[in-house]
Write a protein that holds these residues in place. Structure first.
Motif, PDB file in Angstrom:
ATOM      1  N   GLY A   1      -2.316  -0.683   7.593  1.00 30.16           N
ATOM      2  CA  GLY A   1      -0.863  -0.678   7.615  1.00 30.16           C
ATOM      3  C   GLY A   1      -0.313  -0.096   6.329  1.00 30.16           C
ATOM      4  O   GLY A   1      -1.004   0.586   5.577  1.00 30.16           O
ATOM      5  N   HIS A   2       0.966  -0.386   6.047  1.00 25.75           N
ATOM      6  CA  HIS A   2       1.608   0.137   4.828  1.00 25.75           C
ATOM      7  C   HIS A   2       0.899  -0.359   3.580  1.00 25.75           C
ATOM      8  O   HIS A   2       0.617   0.398   2.662  1.00 25.75           O
ATOM      9  N   ASP A   3       0.624  -1.660   3.530  1.00 18.05           N
ATOM     10  CA  ASP A   3       0.139  -2.258   2.299  1.00 18.05           C
ATOM     11  C   ASP A   3      -1.207  -2.953   2.427  1.00 18.05           C
ATOM     12  O   ASP A   3      -1.737  -3.448   1.430  1.00 18.05           O
ATOM     13  N   ALA A   4      -1.745  -3.060   3.620  1.00 19.44           N
ATOM     14  CA  ALA A   4      -2.960  -3.849   3.788  1.00 19.44           C
ATOM     15  C   ALA A   4      -3.811  -3.300   4.917  1.00 19.44           C
ATOM     16  O   ALA A   4      -3.339  -2.556   5.776  1.00 19.44           O
ATOM     17  N   GLU A   5      -5.068  -3.692   4.882  1.00 22.77           N
ATOM     18  CA  GLU A   5      -5.986  -3.366   5.968  1.00 22.77           C
ATOM     19  C   GLU A   5      -6.469  -4.671   6.565  1.00 22.77           C
ATOM     20  O   GLU A   5      -6.800  -5.610   5.849  1.00 22.77           O
ATOM     21  N   TYR A   6      -6.501  -4.744   7.872  1.00 26.47           N
ATOM     22  CA  TYR A   6      -6.952  -5.958   8.529  1.00 26.47           C
ATOM     23  C   TYR A   6      -7.716  -5.576   9.785  1.00 26.47           C
ATOM     24  O   TYR A   6      -7.706  -4.417  10.216  1.00 26.47           O
ATOM     25  N   SER A   7      -8.408  -6.546  10.372  1.00 24.39           N
ATOM     26  CA  SER A   7      -9.160  -6.282  11.591  1.00 24.39           C
ATOM     27  C   SER A   7      -8.706  -7.234  12.677  1.00 24.39           C
ATOM     28  O   SER A   7      -8.203  -8.327  12.403  1.00 24.39           O
ATOM     29  N   GLY A   8      -8.864  -6.804  13.908  1.00 21.40           N
ATOM     30  CA  GLY A   8      -8.475  -7.636  15.038  1.00 21.40           C
ATOM     31  C   GLY A   8      -9.293  -7.283  16.262  1.00 21.40           C
ATOM     32  O   GLY A   8      -9.919  -6.221  16.330  1.00 21.40           O
TER      33      GLY A   8
ATOM     34  N   HIS B   1     -23.094   1.181   7.007  1.00 21.45           N
ATOM     35  CA  HIS B   1     -22.176   0.303   7.727  1.00 21.45           C
ATOM     36  C   HIS B   1     -21.575   1.098   8.881  1.00 21.45           C
ATOM     37  O   HIS B   1     -21.567   2.327   8.862  1.00 21.45           O
ATOM     38  N   ALA B   2     -21.075   0.402   9.880  1.00 19.85           N
ATOM     39  CA  ALA B   2     -20.328   1.048  10.963  1.00 19.85           C
ATOM     40  C   ALA B   2     -19.105   0.208  11.263  1.00 19.85           C
ATOM     41  O   ALA B   2     -19.144  -1.021  11.188  1.00 19.85           O
ATOM     42  N   ASP B   3     -18.010   0.866  11.587  1.00 17.99           N
ATOM     43  CA  ASP B   3     -16.821   0.137  12.014  1.00 17.99           C
ATOM     44  C   ASP B   3     -15.973   1.026  12.907  1.00 17.99           C
ATOM     45  O   ASP B   3     -16.281   2.199  13.127  1.00 17.99           O
ATOM     46  N   LEU B   4     -14.915   0.446  13.447  1.00 18.39           N
ATOM     47  CA  LEU B   4     -13.978   1.166  14.300  1.00 18.39           C
ATOM     48  C   LEU B   4     -12.635   1.214  13.609  1.00 18.39           C
ATOM     49  O   LEU B   4     -12.120   0.184  13.156  1.00 18.39           O
ATOM     50  N   GLU B   5     -12.054   2.402  13.522  1.00 14.71           N
ATOM     51  CA  GLU B   5     -10.741   2.597  12.892  1.00 14.71           C
ATOM     52  C   GLU B   5      -9.713   2.889  13.982  1.00 14.71           C
ATOM     53  O   GLU B   5      -9.913   3.783  14.797  1.00 14.71           O
ATOM     54  N   ARG B   6      -8.637   2.133  13.966  1.00 16.21           N
ATOM     55  CA  ARG B   6      -7.579   2.391  14.937  1.00 16.21           C
ATOM     56  C   ARG B   6      -6.886   3.697  14.583  1.00 16.21           C
ATOM     57  O   ARG B   6      -6.518   3.926  13.438  1.00 16.21           O
ATOM     58  N   GLY B   7      -6.714   4.564  15.577  1.00 17.97           N
ATOM     59  CA  GLY B   7      -6.070   5.842  15.329  1.00 17.97           C
ATOM     60  C   GLY B   7      -6.664   6.930  16.208  1.00 17.97           C
ATOM     61  O   GLY B   7      -7.545   6.671  17.029  1.00 17.97           O
TER      62      GLY B   7
END
Length: 329
Positions: free
Chosen positions: A62-69, A161-167
């Motif tokens: 987001g604007h100021d933070a990164e989070y996961s869901g 590492h592996a992850d998923l980025e929204r976008g």
């Protein structure tokens, strides 16, 4: 009786749901088969629908933070309205198509560190608390994915590492609201040029778009920066080429001075691209023209490379275990 109805409204003594997968292992483009098993509760129940869906964990910037869901990215109704009598047992078969872009969670039987995937079953009950069930799913690579991952290993890269980025990746035909990043520590022979490399697959029935992002080291007169490369491969070519040679060519092209200049807009046919997780405020840079696969030592131009400047835009065989060193059991 009133008390029993009240308990039922809170899910006490109501129907239960248990999904059993024929095989929890699958691949992009295949299916997950199984049965949804229902057992009636203490009283008759009106089931509005039974739905299954694939869920995973996604990183959001987001604007100021990164989070996961947790995000459900594919769902299917397996039953419409039905009446379930007390203690009645009902088994509903299903065959869920797995989207081609579904991210890889397991390689040679080992879970990629950072990846989660599950099949969630939802039982919608009229005038009562809905029930749900969650089953772990393992998504294995297709042959062309496997060959490219093996090539990184053969070249000396270590999985991080592996992850998923929204976008979404600009310029790529993408159907899911996220993309997977598989991160590697640089192999020794590339360590003077890059620190890390990230690999993204965007898969379709016809082939795979491969996007490379290299964390390039700075020089005497230049700062470090990210260099991008984009390549198209066909499923049919999985066993036709030396993938270590191809991937080495991709990496050298992506990090070359020529590639960097093109990525900054000095190449032919340049056009804008940007990276802006969440809100679309990317800086404009150019994108160079296509490079024939023959330049990488691949016959017939089967692979084409396209150098791209910051390419992302956001919306909010051998045993890998020892050499990659980052898997969770």
């Amino acid at each position: 009786m009133v008390f029993k109805k009240m308990l039922s409204a809170f899910g006490v003594g109501g129907p239960s749901v248990d999904t059993v997968l024929t095989n929890p292992n699958t691949r992009p483009g295949l299916t997950l088969d199984g049965h949804v098993n229902l057992v009636g509760g203490d009283a008759p129940a009106a089931i509005e629908q039974v739905v299954i869906g694939l869920v995973t964990r996604v990183e959001v910037e987001g604007h100021d933070a990164e989070y996961s869901g947790t995000l459900e990215f594919h769902r299917m109704v397996v039953s419409g309205p039905l009446q379930l009598a007390p203690k009645q047992q009902l088994s509903i078969p299903f065959q869920l198509p797995v989207p081609w872009e579904t991210p890889i969670t397991d390689v040679y039987g080992q879970r990629l560190h950072g990846m989660t995937m599950g099949l969630r079953t939802e039982l919608a009950i009229a005038r009562a608390v809905d029930k749900s069930d969650l089953d772990q799913v393992a998504v294995h690579p297709l042959p062309v994915h496997e060959r490219i991952l093996e090539a990184f290993q053969r070249l000396g890269f270590q999985f991080k590492h592996a992850d998923l980025e929204r976008g979404h990746i600009r310029g790529v035909q993408q159907t899911l609201p996220f993309y997977q990043e598989i991160e590697f520590f640089a192999a020794p022979q590339y360590a003077s040029t890059i620190r890390e490399a990230e690999l993204t697959f965007v898969t379709s029935p016809h082939g795979v778009e491969v996007i490379l992002e290299c964390d390039k080291r700075g020089g005497f007169l230049s700062a470090g920066h990210d260099a991008f490369g984009r390549y198209q491969v066909s499923h049919a070519d999985a066993d036709k080429v030396d993938w270590a040679q191809v991937v080495d060519g991709w990496l050298r092209e992506t990090t070359s001075r020529y590639g960097s200049l093109r990525a900054q807009g000095y190449g032919p046919q340049g056009y804008g691209a940007g990276k802006s997780h969440g809100h679309g405020h990317g800086r404009g840079v150019g994108m160079g023209g296509m490079v024939a696969g023959a330049a990488l030592g691949v016959a017939g131009g089967m692979i084409a490379g396209e150098m791209i400047g910051d390419a992302f835009e956001g919306d909010a065989g051998e045993d890998f275990g020892g050499d990659f060193g980052g898997f969770e059991e």
